[in-house]
Design an enzyme around this catalytic site. Sequence first.
Site, short mmCIF file in Angstrom:
data_model
loop_
_atom_site.label_atom_id
_atom_site.label_comp_id
_atom_site.label_asym_id
_atom_site.label_seq_id
_atom_site.Cartn_x
_atom_site.Cartn_y
_atom_site.Cartn_z
N HIS A 8 7.34 -11.94 3.66
CA HIS A 8 7.96 -10.66 4.07
C HIS A 8 8.56 -10.72 5.48
CE1 HIS A 8 4.20 -9.68 6.10
NE2 HIS A 8 3.55 -9.39 5.01
N HIS B 43 -8.81 -5.01 2.29
CA HIS B 43 -7.48 -4.59 2.75
C HIS B 43 -6.59 -4.52 1.51
CE1 HIS B 43 -3.76 -4.48 4.91
NE2 HIS B 43 -3.57 -5.77 5.07
N GLU C 297 -3.20 -4.35 1.13
CA GLU C 297 -1.85 -4.94 1.04
C GLU C 297 -1.81 -5.90 -0.16
OE1 GLU C 297 -0.29 -6.44 4.76
OE2 GLU C 297 1.75 -6.34 3.97
N ASP D 75 -0.76 -8.71 -0.97
CA ASP D 75 -1.08 -10.14 -0.91
C ASP D 75 -2.58 -10.40 -1.09
OD1 ASP D 75 -1.09 -8.86 1.63
OD2 ASP D 75 -1.17 -10.77 2.67
N HIS E 108 -5.11 -4.97 9.53
CA HIS E 108 -3.79 -4.64 9.99
C HIS E 108 -3.29 -3.29 9.46
CE1 HIS E 108 0.06 -5.95 7.59
NE2 HIS E 108 0.52 -5.40 8.66
N ASP F 212 -7.02 -10.35 7.57
CA ASP F 212 -5.81 -10.86 8.23
C ASP F 212 -6.10 -11.43 9.63
OD1 ASP F 212 -3.98 -10.37 6.22
OD2 ASP F 212 -3.41 -8.40 6.97
N TYR G 110 2.14 -15.93 13.14
CA TYR G 110 1.49 -14.89 12.33
C TYR G 110 1.06 -13.73 13.23
CZ TYR G 110 -1.44 -12.77 8.76
OH TYR G 110 -1.98 -11.89 7.86
N HIS H 185 -5.95 -15.70 5.26
CA HIS H 185 -4.78 -16.60 5.22
C HIS H 185 -5.10 -17.84 6.04
CE1 HIS H 185 -2.11 -13.57 3.53
NE2 HIS H 185 -2.50 -12.72 4.45
#
Length: 395
Positions: free
Chosen positions: A26, A80, A82, A84, A147, A166, A192, A223
């Site tokens: 993204h 989280h 999001e 991903d 985040h 994250d 990142y 990640h």
Amino acid sequence: MPTEKVELVKGVYWVGAIDWMLRDFHGLWTPRGGTYNAYLIIDEKITLIDTVAPNFTDELLDRIRTIIDPAKIDYIICQHVEPDHSASYARLIEVAPKAKIVTSKRGAEYLSAHYPGIDFPYKIVEDGGTLSLGKRTLQFVAVPMVHWPETMVSYLVEEQLLFSNDAFGMQIASSQRFADQVEEWYEPLRSYYSYIVRWNARPVLKALEKTKDVPIKIIAPSHGLIWRKDLGKIVEIYKRWSSSPEKPQALVVYSTVWGSTRKMAHAIREGVASTGVPCEIFDLERDPHSRIQGAAMEAKAIAVGAMTYNVDPYYPTQAFMPYIKHLRPTDKIGVAFGSYGWGGGATSDITKQLTAMKFGEVLDPLDVKWRPTEEDLKRCFELGKKLGQKVKAAF
Ligand code: FEO
């Protein structure tokens, strides 16, 4: 079909997915691919921490199958929402019919909004709440805005293992899972952080303060690489980036059509370098903006250049301005420069933007009409020298 088993501590496995082909996450340039980490805890209650991005659910399930039948999963921890991390939940509740989705109240609200029509079997946990897995215990810590507002991290108490989502993450595809096995992690970690985390620097500092007395042996982000050595070092890097990321170095960025602004940019860079201050230079049409943003985060001074296109900064420079803004550049020195033909306008626009971003200091812009003369290039060199001296004086 994955066969490798990566065990962090006895009974805690990495079961994520590696995206070797990822080049854009993204908007974040990912020249070395990416990783979506999920973790499986084998205890009396079988527990999965987070899931993976869309298109990687099969890889996640295949990795879980190398350890246990996914139908045996009791808890899926949603730290989280999001996509991903959450894109696999719909499929997982089918293959793991007895599993509860363990998340915060806000996490449940966001999950239901993202996947309407799916009746997730939620188990809501509070900030500081615990969940017994049998021999071991998970404790949940809300870290809002690290985040998203619902983000929480999970601490496996008996192992002193923090699942940090994250935070402390990076995008990198690697055969190794641990940071101490990979030499070049700084640049992906910095990219990142600058692209995804720096805007929320204050919440990061709050989260670090909230967890400062918690003994941690392993940090397992969602990640990239897992941290198991020199944890103090990585925490200090995060603290620095979240407070004052600037180093005694400068950056020149520019965009140009016929090369005049490029000549100015190089003369400014040489002026900075003449003071002994390191200075990188980037053409905003040639380098990925998120790559440059990492360098911009650590630069004490930034010279932003553009030729005037009609009455505005040439488009690549305009496109880069939000990347600077999102660094919260309040401790930086900025200056605009560029060439124009008749009316001008680029440097006054850039100067206004740097001022609106609350740069610590914004110098008067430097304009050149048409092509820079030798005299103009001397002015550019002197501007660079001034920037370099200011950088030196600040440290
Ligand atoms: Fe990796 Fe904010 O998602």
